[in-house]
Design an enzyme around this catalytic site. Sequence first.
Site, PDB file in Angstrom:
ATOM      1  N   LYS A 188       0.839  -1.206   0.000  1.00 39.64           N
ATOM      2  CA  LYS A 188       0.000   0.000   0.000  1.00 39.64           C
ATOM      3  C   LYS A 188       0.878   1.262   0.000  1.00 39.64           C
ATOM      4  CE  LYS A 188      -3.508  -2.783  -0.016  1.00 39.64           C
ATOM      5  NZ  LYS A 188      -4.319  -3.337   1.053  1.00 39.64           N
TER       6      LYS A 188
HETATM    7  C1  LIG Z   1      -5.302  -4.426   1.414  1.00 45.15           C
HETATM    8  C2  LIG Z   1      -6.746  -4.240   1.545  1.00 45.15           C
HETATM    9  C3  LIG Z   1      -7.473  -4.595   2.684  1.00 45.15           C
HETATM   10  C4  LIG Z   1      -6.859  -5.369   3.811  1.00 45.15           C
HETATM   11  O1  LIG Z   1      -5.801  -4.716   4.385  1.00 45.15           O
HETATM   12  P1  LIG Z   1      -4.916  -5.475   5.474  1.00 45.15           P
HETATM   13  O2  LIG Z   1      -4.177  -4.338   6.151  1.00 45.15           O
HETATM   14  O3  LIG Z   1      -4.001  -6.386   4.724  1.00 45.15           O
HETATM   15  O4  LIG Z   1      -5.823  -6.188   6.400  1.00 45.15           O
HETATM   16  C5  LIG Z   1      -8.807  -4.278   2.762  1.00 45.15           C
HETATM   17  N1  LIG Z   1      -9.441  -3.670   1.734  1.00 45.15           N
HETATM   18  C6  LIG Z   1      -8.786  -3.332   0.609  1.00 45.15           C
HETATM   19  C7  LIG Z   1      -9.544  -2.630  -0.472  1.00 45.15           C
HETATM   20  C8  LIG Z   1      -7.433  -3.615   0.461  1.00 45.15           C
HETATM   21  O5  LIG Z   1      -6.794  -3.317  -0.672  1.00 45.15           O
END
Ligand SMILES: *Cc1c(COP(=O)(O)O)cnc(C)c1O
Length: 384
Positions: A188
């Site tokens: 991210k």
């Molecule tokens: C990555 C992601 C999540 C989950 O995030 P984590 O921190 O890995 O639990 C939830 N929603 C979306 C849209 C994502 O891209």
Amino acid sequence: MLPYGRQDIRTEDIDAVVAVLQSDFLTQGPVVPAFEGAVAKKVGAQHGVATNSATSALHVACLALGLGPGDSLWTTPNTFVASANCAIYCGAKVDFVDIDPYTYNMSVVALEQKLRSAAACGDLPRILVLVHFAGEPCDLEAIASLATQYGVRIIEDASHAVGGKYRDHYIGSGRYSDITIFSFHPVKIITTAEGGLALTGDAGLADRMRLYRSHGVTRDPGLMESESAGAWYYEQVALGFNYRMTELQAALGLAQLDRLDDYVARRHALADRYDELLSSVPVVTPTRGHDRYSALHLYPVCLKSPDVRETVFNGLRSRGVGVNVHYIPVHTQPFYQARGFQWGDFPAAESYYRRTISLPLFPAMTDDDLATVVGALEETLESV
Ligand SMILES: *Cc1c(COP(=O)(O)O)cnc(C)c1O
């Protein structure tokens, strides 16, 4: 293999984590609250609640908004499964609203129609989970006005949109929603390894999310049911979880947060270059709205035909370009098919899925890397 996304770790990040390792607290110390405050301040929110993932943040957000058995939650099919699973954790039902074929975000027209018919049969959802797909903010104003009209609460799953803006306000400012969720997974925008954060302008919601994050246990007399029996006293007043972020993660997050705007700016520079180089290639590049600023978590391109997707995907991988596909529509997963959904239910999300490929995009990518990706894409397209 050039990955589709990658973290950027600098000396100052390493120093910040090492300093925590040498300090008194590895968990439940001063750095997590400092990180919560810093993220909230950065985006213009009142309260931040850090968690060990965005998935757990979504869970506590749903609990804080009172989601339970008999309720339903609506989200987009074009997302990671976590945006929907949070409803199932609470014993609630999930339904989906199809996407707009140009932005790939939830369609306001489809939402309005679905709300109207749900209202007619007394079946409105309690919560709408919006996803700013690829970092491009949804039509927040239009959706918030529908949510107000129908009495639906909004959670923004802004896992892709940390550092993005809608009408000059950072995503997470809370102007159009009850709670906003960030993810700090390494692919991210900024990372804490694993980690997430819930932002809200409502002190009561923040208190409840903190409670669910930590076993449902409180030391705050204001949240207790009985008189305090002494300085040792705590009460469990709800069934919570251990969803806490560690001090090490928060230290990494604080160091990364300093570079948030630079990271997003670099993503824009790379995306502009992609747009330019791909203008003569037969793919559809992502749209970026004039009244919003994408965080550009992803750069998905849409092929003209679904028939060539597999060949193009494999051709890019074999040339060392680590492409990916975002997303297999959530309602088509076996888990959701077992709950009554099937292929054909949300045709715009399905049609998009069959043609999309996400090209590598991350701040440390060089202009040469980018040219390599475009060259490889042109080659594979010529071979099909
Ligand atoms: C990555 C992601 C999540 C989950 O995030 P984590 O921190 O890995 O639990 C939830 N929603 C979306 C849209 C994502 O891209």
